[in-house]
Design a protein around this motif. Structure first.
Motif, PDB file in Angstrom:
ATOM      1  N   VAL A 100      12.169  10.542  -7.510  1.00 18.77           N
ATOM      2  CA  VAL A 100      11.352   9.688  -6.637  1.00 18.77           C
ATOM      3  C   VAL A 100      10.136  10.062  -6.997  1.00 18.77           C
ATOM      4  CG1 VAL A 100      10.819   9.021  -4.251  1.00 18.77           C
ATOM      5  CG2 VAL A 100      13.180   9.968  -4.646  1.00 18.77           C
ATOM      6  N   ASP A 101       9.474   9.040  -7.528  1.00 13.74           N
ATOM      7  CA  ASP A 101       8.104   8.896  -8.204  1.00 13.74           C
ATOM      8  C   ASP A 101       8.096   9.586  -9.498  1.00 13.74           C
ATOM      9  OD1 ASP A 101       7.118   7.010  -6.645  1.00 13.74           O
ATOM     10  OD2 ASP A 101       6.071   8.322  -5.248  1.00 13.74           O
ATOM     11  N   ALA A 102       7.282   9.203 -10.522  1.00 18.67           N
ATOM     12  CA  ALA A 102       7.048   9.807 -11.695  1.00 18.67           C
ATOM     13  C   ALA A 102       5.539   9.880 -12.148  1.00 18.67           C
ATOM     14  CB  ALA A 102       7.931   8.883 -12.820  1.00 18.67           C
ATOM     15  N   GLY A 103       4.810  10.627 -11.319  1.00 13.56           N
ATOM     16  CA  GLY A 103       3.285  10.657 -11.363  1.00 13.56           C
ATOM     17  C   GLY A 103       3.305  11.259 -12.798  1.00 13.56           C
ATOM     18  N   ASN A 104       1.732  11.154 -13.079  1.00  9.74           N
ATOM     19  CA  ASN A 104       1.461  11.620 -14.634  1.00  9.74           C
ATOM     20  C   ASN A 104       1.395  13.158 -14.569  1.00  9.74           C
ATOM     21  OD1 ASN A 104      -0.491  10.630 -12.745  1.00  9.74           O
ATOM     22  ND2 ASN A 104      -2.153  11.283 -14.006  1.00  9.74           N
TER      23      ASN A 104
ATOM     24  N   GLY B  26      -1.185   4.486 -10.411  1.00 11.50           N
ATOM     25  CA  GLY B  26      -0.837   5.258 -11.718  1.00 11.50           C
ATOM     26  C   GLY B  26      -0.210   6.689 -11.403  1.00 11.50           C
ATOM     27  N   ASP B  27      -0.676   7.290 -10.296  1.00 18.92           N
ATOM     28  CA  ASP B  27      -0.430   8.867 -10.154  1.00 18.92           C
ATOM     29  C   ASP B  27       1.072   8.854  -9.356  1.00 18.92           C
ATOM     30  OD1 ASP B  27      -1.578   7.380  -7.784  1.00 18.92           O
ATOM     31  OD2 ASP B  27      -1.577   9.365  -6.610  1.00 18.92           O
ATOM     32  N   HIS B  28       1.775   7.603  -9.561  1.00 19.83           N
ATOM     33  CA  HIS B  28       3.104   7.621  -8.970  1.00 19.83           C
ATOM     34  C   HIS B  28       4.152   7.215 -10.040  1.00 19.83           C
ATOM     35  CE1 HIS B  28       2.586   8.734  -4.659  1.00 19.83           C
ATOM     36  NE2 HIS B  28       1.425   8.287  -4.908  1.00 19.83           N
ATOM     37  N   TYR B  29       3.731   6.466 -11.123  1.00 21.05           N
ATOM     38  CA  TYR B  29       4.903   5.741 -11.913  1.00 21.05           C
ATOM     39  C   TYR B  29       4.541   6.234 -13.608  1.00 21.05           C
ATOM     40  CZ  TYR B  29       1.794   1.704 -13.577  1.00 21.05           C
ATOM     41  OH  TYR B  29       1.076   1.206 -14.314  1.00 21.05           O
ATOM     42  N   LEU B  30       3.085   6.615 -13.700  1.00 20.43           N
ATOM     43  CA  LEU B  30       2.750   6.469 -15.056  1.00 20.43           C
ATOM     44  C   LEU B  30       3.620   7.185 -16.174  1.00 20.43           C
ATOM     45  CD1 LEU B  30      -1.035   6.184 -15.156  1.00 20.43           C
ATOM     46  CD2 LEU B  30       0.484   4.460 -16.304  1.00 20.43           C
ATOM     47  N   ASP B  31       4.139   8.433 -15.807  1.00 18.27           N
ATOM     48  CA  ASP B  31       5.091   9.026 -16.736  1.00 18.27           C
ATOM     49  C   ASP B  31       6.370   8.277 -17.163  1.00 18.27           C
ATOM     50  OD1 ASP B  31       3.344  11.310 -17.037  1.00 18.27           O
ATOM     51  OD2 ASP B  31       5.124  12.599 -16.953  1.00 18.27           O
ATOM     52  N   LEU B  32       6.752   7.000 -16.561  1.00 15.35           N
ATOM     53  CA  LEU B  32       7.799   6.449 -17.147  1.00 15.35           C
ATOM     54  C   LEU B  32       7.257   5.571 -18.715  1.00 15.35           C
ATOM     55  CD1 LEU B  32       9.540   4.589 -14.132  1.00 15.35           C
ATOM     56  CD2 LEU B  32      10.080   6.625 -15.271  1.00 15.35           C
TER      57      LEU B  32
ATOM     58  N   VAL C  22      15.858   6.427 -11.021  1.00 10.02           N
ATOM     59  CA  VAL C  22      14.607   6.576 -10.424  1.00 10.02           C
ATOM     60  C   VAL C  22      14.189   5.563  -9.523  1.00 10.02           C
ATOM     61  CG1 VAL C  22      12.042   6.718 -11.334  1.00 10.02           C
ATOM     62  CG2 VAL C  22      13.948   7.356 -12.840  1.00 10.02           C
ATOM     63  N   VAL C  23      13.437   5.989  -8.483  1.00  6.49           N
ATOM     64  CA  VAL C  23      12.832   5.120  -7.510  1.00  6.49           C
ATOM     65  C   VAL C  23      11.281   5.427  -7.797  1.00  6.49           C
ATOM     66  CG1 VAL C  23      12.526   4.536  -4.974  1.00  6.49           C
ATOM     67  CG2 VAL C  23      14.785   5.240  -5.971  1.00  6.49           C
ATOM     68  N   ILE C  24      10.607   4.133  -7.853  1.00  4.88           N
ATOM     69  CA  ILE C  24       9.171   4.180  -7.666  1.00  4.88           C
ATOM     70  C   ILE C  24       8.849   3.646  -6.289  1.00  4.88           C
ATOM     71  CG2 ILE C  24       7.175   3.600  -9.113  1.00  4.88           C
ATOM     72  CD1 ILE C  24       8.432   5.422 -10.561  1.00  4.88           C
ATOM     73  N   SER C  25       7.622   4.207  -5.654  1.00  3.58           N
ATOM     74  CA  SER C  25       7.463   3.932  -4.419  1.00  3.58           C
ATOM     75  C   SER C  25       6.383   2.935  -4.394  1.00  3.58           C
ATOM     76  CB  SER C  25       7.012   4.993  -3.449  1.00  3.58           C
ATOM     77  OG  SER C  25       5.591   5.587  -3.882  1.00  3.58           O
ATOM     78  N   HIS C  26       5.387   2.875  -5.268  1.00  2.00           N
ATOM     79  CA  HIS C  26       4.411   1.981  -5.515  1.00  2.00           C
ATOM     80  C   HIS C  26       3.826   2.201  -6.850  1.00  2.00           C
ATOM     81  CE1 HIS C  26       2.046   5.442  -4.187  1.00  2.00           C
ATOM     82  NE2 HIS C  26       0.703   4.609  -4.089  1.00  2.00           N
ATOM     83  N   LEU C  27       3.076   1.023  -7.332  1.00  2.00           N
ATOM     84  CA  LEU C  27       2.307   1.255  -8.714  1.00  2.00           C
ATOM     85  C   LEU C  27       1.114   1.339  -8.802  1.00  2.00           C
ATOM     86  CD1 LEU C  27       4.355  -2.280  -9.635  1.00  2.00           C
ATOM     87  CD2 LEU C  27       4.924  -0.169 -10.618  1.00  2.00           C
TER      88      LEU C  27
END
Ligand code: ZN
Length: 248
Positions: free
Chosen positions: A33-37, A62-68, A55-60
């Motif tokens: 759940v989330d993939a922050g930097n 950067g600190d929640h998805y950028l590692d994807l 993977v679930v991303i809560s919102h777009l």
């Protein structure tokens, strides 16, 4: 259900923690759940680099998805061979956001690595996890979530200002993972984040069994955040720690 905190720093990484990322495990299924930097590093301390099932991303933000973005290379060029496509669930535009970070057309590359699914409020089943998604109070489309598996329930606030929807999602959960970015008394802009006191108030209103404070900004003061929440919520409470595991 087991929760491992891979990152809990709010807004930007701290000296001891990547940004938001939480690993949930149930019946051998691994949901991120989330993939922050920075969180891909911590992922490898907990499980194998490729051992995610969804993977679930809560919102777009950067600190929640950028590692994807960079995790794309880890899956596509792994020396032992490429694993199957990883399902990614996120807000509207999740694929375009990730593709945009490469600075060149990468649709073919991403199609080999991820299977993108855009989310909407309501129920979503992923492996053994039953998710209830609801929009919370943040400047971009952001999903708070109630996650049930194995008879236990966790709620995750994502990023949010004060939100009745969040109280609904968190009603009576075993563990409430709630952001507490701000401290009371600062000049906090409205409708973006919660203070420690507000996180405690949401926990009290929802009658949760345990409150785990997260997304504290690295320049903050965890002791003050905890004191604010404790002042309004008298249940079990702690501040999330990176690499810590919790039995929900
Ligand atoms: Zn955010």
């Amino acid at each position: 259900m087991k929760l491992t905190v891979l990152g809990c720093a709010g807004t930007f990484p701290g000296p001891d923690s990547p940004c938001s990322s939480y690993l949930l495990e149930q019946d051998g299924f691994r949901l991120l759940v989330d993939a922050g930097n920075g969180s891909t590093g911590m992922l490898q301390r907990s499980i194998g680099l490729l051992d995610l099932d969804a993977v679930v991303i809560s919102h777009l933000h950067g600190d929640h998805y950028l590692d994807l973005v960079t995790y794309t290379y880890a899956r596509r060029y792994y020396p032992g061979g490429q694993p199957g496509c990883l399902p990614v669930y996120g807000p509207t535009g999740v694929q375009q956001h990730i593709a945009g970070a490469f600075g060149r057309p990468v649709d073919d590359l991403l199609a080999e690595v991820y299977e993108f699914n855009e989310m909407s409020p309501g129920r979503l089943d992923i492996g053994p996890f039953e998710l209830e998604l609801g929009r919370v109070n943040h400047p971009v489309e952001t999903f708070g979530m109630r996650i049930t598996a194995g008879g236990r329930t966790l709620a995750y606030s994502a990023d949010t200002g004060v939100s009745d929807e969040l109280v609904k999602l968190a009603r009576d959960v075993d563990l409430f993972l709630c952001e507490a970015s701000y401290l009371d008394g600062d000049h906090n802009p409205p409708d973006i984040h919660l203070t420690g006191r507000e996180a405690g108030e949401h926990a009290r209103r929802a009658e949760v069994h345990k409150l785990l404070l997260t997304h504290l900004v690295p320049w903050g003061d965890p002791d003050r955040t905890l004191a604010e929440a404790t002042g309004v919520y008298d249940g079990d409470i702690a501040v999330a720690r990176t690499c810590a595991g919790y039995d929900v």
